[in-house]
Write a protein that holds these residues in place. Structure first.
Motif: not given
Length: 635
Positions: A468, A472, A579, A583, A592-593, A596, A599
């Motif tokens: 990841q 990114e 975002l 992602i 998962n979104m 995120k 968070q």
């Protein structure tokens, strides 16, 4: 005298001229061997020519050679090419490979070193090809050997080879098709050697440390023939071995070496422990060829060795060199393979039209070093030559200064649903990541998009990175469609016999299975929280798909980069969370979104809480009068 030497277009005559000019100058040296002078080199070549002629081998006959990297291999090539045609083969081939090449070449004899190359011997015996044994004379100078075997007979055409005789035959790599035979004449080879000599300003005082295989055009012409053409010397090692490199540097004090990028990187990994040797044994230049040199590696080499790194561009069909970055004080452009250095270089579109500066197209060449065509392959020649230009199969562009910038092999270009991705561009971005030591970007099969971007990465020692994080990092520098969807961390990237990283077929070598967005969707799991429900509604609206589960994959549902951007915008509008498109790399699901977003919201709440605490502390330190002033201002 230079013009006299350049007038010779036969290997033998070129060496003879050097032997007459400087008979006692060293031509070839090797670890733990006596050096070989030009006089003794010519004597050894004369002896070999006489022996081969006595065995019925002469001009136009092909002699296959399966010898290890050594001074004997170097001298054998020079001698065979001087009176016949040399066909060097990788001594690491298996019996089946030797059988193919010996048959394809129609070899009249096979030369192997005593006690070595058993697979080659087996293949030759099966085909009734005479085997000639080469035995190094270890007490004599480097490159002195004896020959035994074969049956005495007269050659159909004896004597020395002429400029248009084929001196060398090599096979193309054959990654995607049957290997093609490339015949190279004495004129081709001598012209290329002279081009390299001029580009690097080689002189009698130069000494090259050869670490390239001598069954490859880079070693044979880029190092050996270019050096001998200049009256310089070559240190013939047993091949590239990083732990020995600095010992050789200290023993022989070479002025330059030439290698492929993976070799340069292996050398750089050992420079810290060998700083003193680098200072004591300065080089004049470092040359890189046969594969793209990442600008980061070029910069590090120049910094560590304090010499110019000259990246050049070569291929077998051009007898090696086509372009080269010039020596100082002329400009070297990182990422470029330099200006035309011998043949003419241009850029052509698919229709055969030459393109102006800055336009991307196929690199084409023409010149005296370029082969006249593949052997017995009219179909390949028809597609390879257009209006007298040879099509290299490489994509690139020329800038307004005439510097060539390569984008990669046409066959290596990744076609992701119509989007064209040049792997080299992704490589260079990945190499900027502080944890990445080595990388190769390649195509992985995808049942819907055709191809997907994948990358194999070797991490630096004691460094770490996640898939990841890598994705990114790339997403910050390149468009979404260029970001690798698959990142593999490996101990070592598979390489070809010359140390080149190979993109074509790498997915299969690494065991990657085709991505299949039409595979069955995971078991339906409905939203479990208000946030997941909100995201499901956004996804459903943008994708036009009902009943989306929280574990459904965005791309399996028909998502692409445009729809991903729409979802990001709607999340910002309705949830007030910004975002990144990253992602959608890795596992792009609602679940998962939602994690995120939670968070990001928690981090924002922590920041607000910290700011409030800081404000309260500041207020407590104020007097009643100062607080009142602040309140008055606010009103």
């Amino acid at each position: 005298m230079l013009s006299q030497l350049f007038s010779h277009k036969e290997i033998y005559q070129k060496l003879k001229a050097q032997a007459q000019k400087n008979p006692d100058s060293i031509a070839i040296s090797s670890p733990e061997r006596l050096p070989l002078t030009y006089r003794r080199l010519l004597e050894q070549i004369d002896s070999v020519i006489s022996q081969l002629n006595c065995l019925g081998i002469g001009r136009f006959d092909r002699v296959a050679v399966a010898l290890p990297n050594s001074p004997e291999m170097a001298v054998a090539f020079l001698a065979i090419a001087s009176c016949a045609t040399c066909a060097p083969l990788n001594p690491a081939y298996r019996t089946k490979e030797f059988d193919f090449y010996l048959s394809d070449l129609n070899a009249k004899a096979l030369i192997v070193q005593s006690q070595l190359a058993e697979p080659a011997r087996i293949a030759a015996k099966q085909r009734g090809i005479p085997i000639i044994e080469l035995s190094p004379v270890l007490t004599a100078e480097a490159g002195i050997f004896t020959l035994s075997g074969g049956e005495p007979q007269s050659p159909a055409s004896g004597g020395l080879a002429q400029p248009e005789d084929v001196a060398l035959v090599l096979h193309t790599s054959g990654t995607t098709s049957r290997p093609k035979i490339v015949p190279l004449t004495h004129a081709n080879l001598c012209t290329s050697a002279e081009n390299i000599q001029l580009a690097l300003k080689l002189s009698q005082s130069d000494r090259c440390l050869n670490v390239m295989p001598l069954f490859h055009i880079h070693g044979l012409v880029g190092v050996l023939l270019s050096s001998l053409s200049a009256g310089a010397s070559v240190v013939c090692t047993s091949g590239f071995y990083a732990p020995k490199f600095f010992d050789w540097l200290e023993s022989f004090h070479p002025t330059w070496y030439s290698a492929v990028p993976t070799m340069h990187q292996a050398i750089l990994a050992r420079t810290e422990a060998n700083r003193e040797i680098i200072v004591r044994c300065p080089l004049r230049l470092i040359r890189s060829s046969s594969a793209p040199l990442p600008p980061q590696v070029m910069a590090e080499l120049e910094s560590v060795f304090n010499v110019p790194v000259i990246e050049s561009y070569g291929m077998t069909e051009a007898a090696h060199q086509m372009s080269s970055n010039p020596l100082p004080p002329h400009q070297r452009k990182p990422g470029s393979v330099g200006i035309a250095a011998g043949p003419e270089v241009a850029i052509m579109d698919p229709g055969g039209n030459l393109l102006p500066a800055e336009e991307i197209g196929e690199v084409v060449i023409q010149g005296a070093n370029v082969t006249s065509g593949y052997e017995n392959n009219p179909e390949a020649n028809e597609s390879a030559f257009t209006k007298g230009w040879f099509r290299t199969g490489d994509l690139g562009s020329l800038d307004t200064d005439g510097y060539l910038f390569l984008k990669g092999r046409i066959k290596e270009t990744i076609n992701r649903g119509g989007e064209k991705i040049f792997p080299r561009e992704v490589d260079e971005v990945l190499l900027e990541h502080p944890a990445v030591k080595q990388v190769v970007t390649f195509a992985a099969a995808h049942t819907l998009l055709g191809e997907e971007v994948a990358a194999a990465i070797v991490l630096k020692e004691n460094a770490s990175a996640t898939e990841q994080e890598i994705k990114e990092f790339v997403a910050q520098k390149l468009a979404d469609f260029k970001v690798p969807r698959v990142v593999l961390f490996v101990e070592e990237i598979p390489k070809g016999p010359t140390g080149k990283l190979q993109r074509i077929g790498l997915a299969e070598k690494l065991g990657l299975q085709p991505s299949d967005p039409t595979a069955p969707r995971p078991e339906f799991v409905p939203p479990r929280t208000p946030l997941e429900e909100q995201l499901v509604n956004i996804w459903s609206l943008v994708l036009g798909v009902k009943s989306i589960g929280i574990h459904d994959n965005f791309f399996q549902l028909g998502g692409d980069s445009i729809l991903a951007a729409q979802i990001v915008n709607r999340v910002l509008e309705s949830i007030q969370v910004e975002l990144s498109l990253s992602i959608f790399f890795g596992q792009p699901t609602v679940a998962n979104m939602a994690v995120k977003i939670a968070q990001i919201q928690a981090e924002a709440e922590t920041v607000r809480s910290d700011e409030l605490t800081t404000l309260l502390v500041e207020l407590e330190s104020l007097t009643d009068q100062e607080v009142q002033k602040l309140l008055d201002k606010r009103e």
